[in-house]
Design an enzyme around this catalytic site. Structure first.
Site, mmCIF file in Angstrom:
data_model
loop_
_atom_site.group_PDB
_atom_site.id
_atom_site.type_symbol
_atom_site.label_atom_id
_atom_site.label_comp_id
_atom_site.label_asym_id
_atom_site.label_seq_id
_atom_site.Cartn_x
_atom_site.Cartn_y
_atom_site.Cartn_z
ATOM 1 N N CYS A 104 -2.767 11.402 3.716
ATOM 2 C CA CYS A 104 -3.119 10.571 2.563
ATOM 3 C C CYS A 104 -2.867 11.309 1.253
ATOM 4 C CB CYS A 104 -4.592 10.167 2.627
ATOM 5 S SG CYS A 104 -4.976 8.909 3.863
ATOM 6 N N GLU A 146 0.810 -1.215 0.000
ATOM 7 C CA GLU A 146 0.000 0.000 0.000
ATOM 8 C C GLU A 146 0.846 1.268 0.000
ATOM 9 O OE1 GLU A 146 -3.719 0.058 0.347
ATOM 10 O OE2 GLU A 146 -3.455 -1.970 -0.419
ATOM 11 N N HIS A 166 -4.363 1.729 7.136
ATOM 12 C CA HIS A 166 -2.947 2.012 6.891
ATOM 13 C C HIS A 166 -2.318 2.533 8.175
ATOM 14 C CE1 HIS A 166 -4.248 2.842 2.482
ATOM 15 N NE2 HIS A 166 -3.722 1.630 2.561
#
Length: 446
Positions: free
Chosen positions: A371, A174, A250
């Protein structure tokens, strides 16, 4: 050689909508089907970039990937003209159409893992695009992400852009959302910290009870090898199952680091004491001390940490060396979180100033300030080798804000994706964006 960290923020794409595609992301799931405002989303992101630029913190822009992804829909059996493909997918498989239109590349913390030249054995900056194999709408990003990175970071003297590692569940990667680099200062050798949710080939596996992990240890170790990192300065840690089940999909939803500072929640890691001891030891061996700021559950609960996205903030240094923290407005709206932030900035506290931004359009889809950005450390020759117009200044901000205002809709629902006019609108906008960012031909590949 001196270097600086450049935060490359994702420019929100014109197909930004709330489809709830990201299982395990509580905000994304909660807002599924609600109306999105792509114009506001893009302008909110640009305003954050401009504010940081004006404080002397370098900002770069990563453009949205081309959407809809018609290659995906054609590979899934939809045929005919582009308009026919969209119409058929919208009627028969609306979730697949949402996946093809997803603007999720805006969250560039998932675009790739990046290692600066000082840490790589060949003295080049390394990028590995994330395969994002856990979610369909994201798993199709990496070929275009690699193409974009190769176009921007094209000088092979300075940069290496790898292909994503194989996109299978056991190698789920990721990107930078599960990777943090610590150092005394940019331009000096650092310590790389990879956080994973599970080990695919461990003798005894364990699965999250509510949500599945997305990052695997095998993927993290593969990226470290590709980047030729020093094993003595590379640390791996496992997320706690409690955090994953709470919606920490995450690591950057529960911990954030910058240079010599790590801010983390007590529920972030499995075997917290061992993780902090090992990471601190690696930093000591690298010649600097790690400042660990532990947030206890009685200061801010795990649930409130996820709801406010406190840890999805950006830790930054201003040109005068002061530590800044960029938080979403939700943090200031939440009483317990606001009180905690006040302790961080109190006299003698570790943070000089907290900057709050309205990023609600991104937050409603489950992505905060951290993000939206990919950290890239570059020295002067490396930065000079980039010829695309991706470094933000006042003029570029003005051009992009005007472009967004002219081309983006101010309301978009999942069912609006069936409108064939939307495809034409987006294609026209992206063709113009190629010229603005000096990325010729990037959107010409279907």
């Amino acid at each position: 050689m001196s270097a600086q960290e450049i935060n490359f923020d994702g420019l929100v794409g014109p197909s930004h909508h709330h489809a709830g595609l990201a299982t395990g992301n509580v905000a994304s799931m909660r807002n599924r089907g609600s109306a999105a405002n792509p114009r506001k989303a893009a302008l909110q992101g640009l305003e954050k970039m401009l504010a940081l630029h004006r404080r002397g913190i370098p900002q770069g822009v990563l453009p949205p990937l081309a959407r809809p992804n018609l290659r995906l829909l054609r590979a899934l059996g939809f045929h005919g003209s582009d308009a026919a493909v969209i119409a058929k997918a919208g009627k028969l498989e609306p979730q697949l159409l949402s996946a093809a239109y997803s603007a999720s590349s805006m969250w560039t913390a998932n675009a790739a893992t990046v290692s600066p030249a000082t840490d790589c054995a060949d003295a080049k900056v390394h990028f590995t695009p994330a395969n994002l194999s856990a979610k369909l709408h994201r798993s199709v990003e990496h070929p275009d992400t690699a193409r974009l990175l190769r176009q921007i970071f094209s000088d092979a003297t300075h940069f290496v852009v790898h292909d994503a590692i194989p996109g299978v569940a056991a190698l789920g990667d990721e990107g930078a959302a599960n990777h943090t680099r610590f150092a005394r200062r940019h331009g000096e050798a650092g310590v790389h910290f990879f956080v994973y949710g599970d080990e695919a080939f461990a003798s005894k596996q364990s699965a999250a009870r509510r949500f599945a992990p997305r990052q695997y240890a095998e993927a993290s170790r593969a990226v470290a090898r590709l980047h030729q990192l020093d094993p003595a300065r590379t640390v791996y840690a496992r997320q706690s199952l409690a955090a994953i089940d709470a919606g920490v999909f995450h690591n950057d939803v529960i911990a954030v680091g910058h240079l010599d500072t790590l801010l983390y929640h007590q529920a972030a890691f499995d075997d917290e004491a061992k993780v902090i001891r090992t990471l601190s030891g690696a930093c000591d061996a690298a010649g600097f001390s790690l400042n660990c700021i532990r947030v206890a559950d009685d200061q801010l609960s795990l649930q409130d940490a996820v709801a406010t996205y406190l840890f999805n903030s950006q830790l930054l240094c201003s040109p005068d060396g002061r530590k800044l923290m960029v938080v979403p407005a939700e943090c200031q709206d939440h009483a317990a979180c606001r009180r905690y932030l006040e302790t961080l900035t109190a006299s003698g506290g570790p943070i000089a100033e907290v900057l709050s931004f309205d990023l609600r359009e991104s937050m409603r889809n489950g992505g905060g300030p951290a993000c939206l950005r990919l950290r890239v450390v570059l020295d002067a020759p490396q930065a000079a080798a980039i010829t695309s117009r991706v470094f933000l200044d006042e003029a570029l901000y003005g051009t992009l804000a005007d472009w967004v205002t002219r081309h983006y809709r101010d309301r978009l629902l999942p069912e609006d994706l069936r409108d064939p006019q939307l495809l034409d609108e987006i294609r026209g906008a992206l063709h113009e964006l190629e010229g603005i960012l000096a990325l010729p031909g990037f959107y010409s590949v279907d």
